[in-house]
Design an enzyme around this catalytic site. Structure first.
Site, mmCIF file in Angstrom:
data_model
loop_
_atom_site.group_PDB
_atom_site.id
_atom_site.type_symbol
_atom_site.label_atom_id
_atom_site.label_comp_id
_atom_site.label_asym_id
_atom_site.label_seq_id
_atom_site.Cartn_x
_atom_site.Cartn_y
_atom_site.Cartn_z
ATOM 1 N N GLY A 18 0.694 -1.206 -0.187
ATOM 2 C CA GLY A 18 -0.041 -0.067 0.154
ATOM 3 C C GLY A 18 1.182 1.249 -0.034
ATOM 4 O O GLY A 18 2.047 0.968 -0.414
ATOM 5 N N SER A 46 -5.514 -1.559 1.197
ATOM 6 C CA SER A 46 -6.647 -0.342 1.592
ATOM 7 C C SER A 46 -6.468 0.838 1.026
ATOM 8 O O SER A 46 -7.262 1.611 0.688
ATOM 9 C CB SER A 46 -6.850 -0.280 3.040
ATOM 10 O OG SER A 46 -7.140 -1.613 3.620
ATOM 11 N N SER A 47 -5.259 1.238 0.753
ATOM 12 C CA SER A 47 -4.740 2.525 0.222
ATOM 13 C C SER A 47 -5.469 2.856 -1.294
ATOM 14 O O SER A 47 -6.094 3.907 -1.626
ATOM 15 C CB SER A 47 -3.334 2.519 0.093
ATOM 16 O OG SER A 47 -2.533 2.601 1.357
ATOM 17 N N GLU A 117 -13.422 18.100 6.228
ATOM 18 C CA GLU A 117 -13.852 16.803 6.719
ATOM 19 C C GLU A 117 -14.214 16.939 8.070
ATOM 20 O O GLU A 117 -14.048 17.884 8.847
ATOM 21 C CB GLU A 117 -12.993 15.478 6.306
ATOM 22 C CG GLU A 117 -12.963 15.539 4.731
ATOM 23 C CD GLU A 117 -12.172 13.918 4.549
ATOM 24 O OE1 GLU A 117 -11.683 13.289 5.306
ATOM 25 O OE2 GLU A 117 -11.948 13.885 3.077
ATOM 26 N N ARG A 278 -15.967 11.033 14.014
ATOM 27 C CA ARG A 278 -16.191 9.701 13.422
ATOM 28 C C ARG A 278 -17.000 8.971 14.514
ATOM 29 O O ARG A 278 -18.181 8.220 14.184
ATOM 30 C CB ARG A 278 -15.454 8.880 12.792
ATOM 31 C CG ARG A 278 -15.028 9.567 11.520
ATOM 32 C CD ARG A 278 -14.143 8.709 10.523
ATOM 33 N NE ARG A 278 -13.876 9.023 9.314
ATOM 34 C CZ ARG A 278 -13.017 8.847 8.394
ATOM 35 N NH1 ARG A 278 -12.034 7.766 8.897
ATOM 36 N NH2 ARG A 278 -12.713 9.471 7.405
ATOM 37 N N ARG A 372 -9.465 8.097 15.114
ATOM 38 C CA ARG A 372 -8.412 8.816 14.160
ATOM 39 C C ARG A 372 -9.333 10.072 13.571
ATOM 40 O O ARG A 372 -10.423 10.067 13.246
ATOM 41 C CB ARG A 372 -8.269 7.996 13.151
ATOM 42 C CG ARG A 372 -7.599 8.588 11.889
ATOM 43 C CD ARG A 372 -7.232 7.555 10.848
ATOM 44 N NE ARG A 372 -8.339 6.710 10.078
ATOM 45 C CZ ARG A 372 -8.790 7.197 8.804
ATOM 46 N NH1 ARG A 372 -8.327 8.354 8.360
ATOM 47 N NH2 ARG A 372 -9.583 6.639 8.377
#
Length: 515
Positions: A18, A46-47, A117, A278, A372
């Site tokens: 990745g 996943s990247s 975000e 999140r 995160r």
């Protein structure tokens, strides 16, 4: 394996292709290095799936200090402030290095296009190809690796075990591929294997990401940090497809709202509303679903007609499911997305085992804390890759003789672990459920079946979650809803997890004494 392993003996070995693995290999050039990947370069990581971008203080109204502050707030008291400072200060430079390697980031006439975000106080998200950031980064890095003669890529080859010498130092790696298994002697290994989402039934990760790197490190005694902290992305596309498609947080950053089947905005009164951290949003969505409601992401007004231009990949898979985000609310639910825990590493990416480094999601640098901050993961991977490469350059190869392994472990199969963690170590947890998970996983982790490595990783998650008797960040205990006054990070080894698991199983389920 087509490569001559004798020629490669002694070279550093990077496991995983990745962003973290590819970048580490490139930053090491022209020093020779071996890159192992279970799939073709760029596949099964996943990247490439990352829709969000890279967080960095690039705007005129922004600064590393503000990025640092936002990261600490999201991490709910568990971040390593020094690690956060080091990484956010290096973030703009990391993006510049990737751009120099060919990554085509989105720009406008005055510079990088910066998005917003959740839980960021400034527009600081650098994207590439709209919602295709990860795909564009991996495209560029794979092309760069292919043209770099110092990198030997062994594709369709996986690491089964790390081998140590008599002093407990890395001395080799047992690999397996289409032609069988072999030992590749080396005294320097970098684990860049990604996360653990494949241990859950509902995940946005490739199903092959089951915590392989954690298992490799744990089997040789490495310290694992904070394994209980699993981030569940609140807006995975709620279809039958597995793994689940991700509806990027950037969609909410553009103004999309979360609603139930009656159009009620159930997050309207929450500080930050749809752009709350999140963990907050994921729990709110989970509770709505548990109460029998359906939950949707409503992008009809914002971004509205511009959705397909701003988010072409999301628009494409919505269209394949018969939805037009400019006209139809998108059904969503939480899914396992990112692991804040990982192999405990220092600023150079060194683990507690001599000769073993880790970078990317498999590592725990202290950046993410208990939760995160959006788009800090790709940033961390790029910054960590540079640090690991510099550290490796300063450590020469040494004489080695690996301790032989009695047998080749079976290829891992996490399928029997998924229902256990999904039921008992999800968005909301309690002690009884976590003890049940421990009791179910312990015999599998102690065995030698294909479930052993995934079960060991799941066991470390469940044991740490059982022992953390508080709710903090992404770890939410319904029986301990308050946050403890002291923020303490978890440090655990495989042997400690197995011992604790036996105690938990015997105390809560006396019949488990035979395990």
């Amino acid at each position: 394996m087509s490569a001559d392993l004798a020629v490669l003996a002694g070279q550093p070995v990077i496991v995983g292709a990745g962003l973290a693995g590819l970048a580490t290999a490139l930053f090491l050039a022209p020093q020779p290095v071996v890159l192992l990947t279970k799939a073709p370069l760029g596949g099964e990581a996943s990247s490439p799936w990352a829709q969000g971008g890279m967080a960095a203080s690039m705007g005129d109204d922004d600064s590393p200090a503000l990025h640092h502050e936002d990261t600490l707030a999201a991490g709910d008291g568990l971040c390593d402030a020094a690690a956060v400072r080091r990484i956010v200060e290096a973030a703009p430079g990391a993006i510049a290095r990737l751009a120099a390697l060919g990554v085509e980031f989105d720009r406008h006439e005055s510079g990088f296009r910066l998005g917003l975000e959740a839980a960021h106080s400034r527009n600081r998200i650098v994207h590439a190809d709209g919602d295709g950031t990860g795909r564009e980064i991996i495209r560029a890095l794979v092309e760069a690796v292919r043209r770099t003669p110092s990198i030997t890529a062994l594709e369709h080859v996986e690491a089964r075990r790390l081998l140590l010498d008599g002093e407990g130092r890395v001395a080799g790696i047992l690999i397996a591929g289409p032609d069988g298994a072999a030992v590749l002697p080396t005294t320097r290994v970098v684990l860049a294997t990604g996360g653990i989402g494949g241990l859950y039934e509902e995940t946005t990760n490739p199903l092959a990401c089951f915590g392989q790197g954690l298992a490799l490190a744990a089997r040789v005694g490495a310290v694992i940090a904070d394994p209980e902290f699993v981030q569940f992305h609140p807006t995975a596309f709620a279809t039958a497809a597995r793994p689940m498609k991700l509806i990027s947080e950037a969609v909410r950053g553009e103004g999309a709202l979360l609603i139930d089947e009656d159009g009620r905005r159930f997050l309207a009164a929450e500080p930050g509303a749809e752009l709350a951290p999140r963990d907050v949003v994921a729990r709110a969505v989970w509770r709505e679903l548990a109460a029998g409601h359906s939950v949707f992401l409503d992008a009809r007004a914002r971004p509205g007609a511009g959705f397909s231009t701003r988010f072409p990949a999301i628009a494409r898979f919505c269209s394949e499911a018969g939805l037009d985000p400019a006209r139809d609310p998108i059904p969503i639910r939480p899914a396992a997305h990112y692991h804040m825990g990982g192999i405990a590493v220092d600023a150079a990416g060194r683990s507690s085992v001599e000769g073993l480094w880790a970078a990317g999601e498999v590592a725990s640098t202290g950046l993410h804390g208990a939760n995160r901050l959006a788009s800090n993961s790709l940033t961390e991977a790029a910054v960590a890759a540079a640090a690991v490469a510099e550290s490796l350059k300063a450590v020469p190869a040494r004489p080695f003789r690996p301790t032989p392994l009695a047998e080749v472990p079976a290829a891992a199969d996490p399928s029997s672990v998924r229902p256990v963690l999904s039921r008992h170590a999800g968005v909301l947890r309690d002690g009884e459920g976590l003890a049940s998970a421990v009791a179910a996983l312990l015999p599998r982790a102690l065995g030698n079946s294909a479930a052993a490595d995934p079960a060991l990783v799941g066991l470390m998650i469940a044991v740490a979650a059982f022992e953390r008797r508080e709710s903090r960040g992404a770890h939410s205990r319904t029986d301990y809803p308050e946050r403890a006054s002291a923020a303490l990070r978890t440090r655990i080894t495989a042997s400690a997890a197995l011992a604790a698991a036996r105690d938990i199983a015997e105390t809560v389920f006396p019949s488990a004494r035979s395990a």
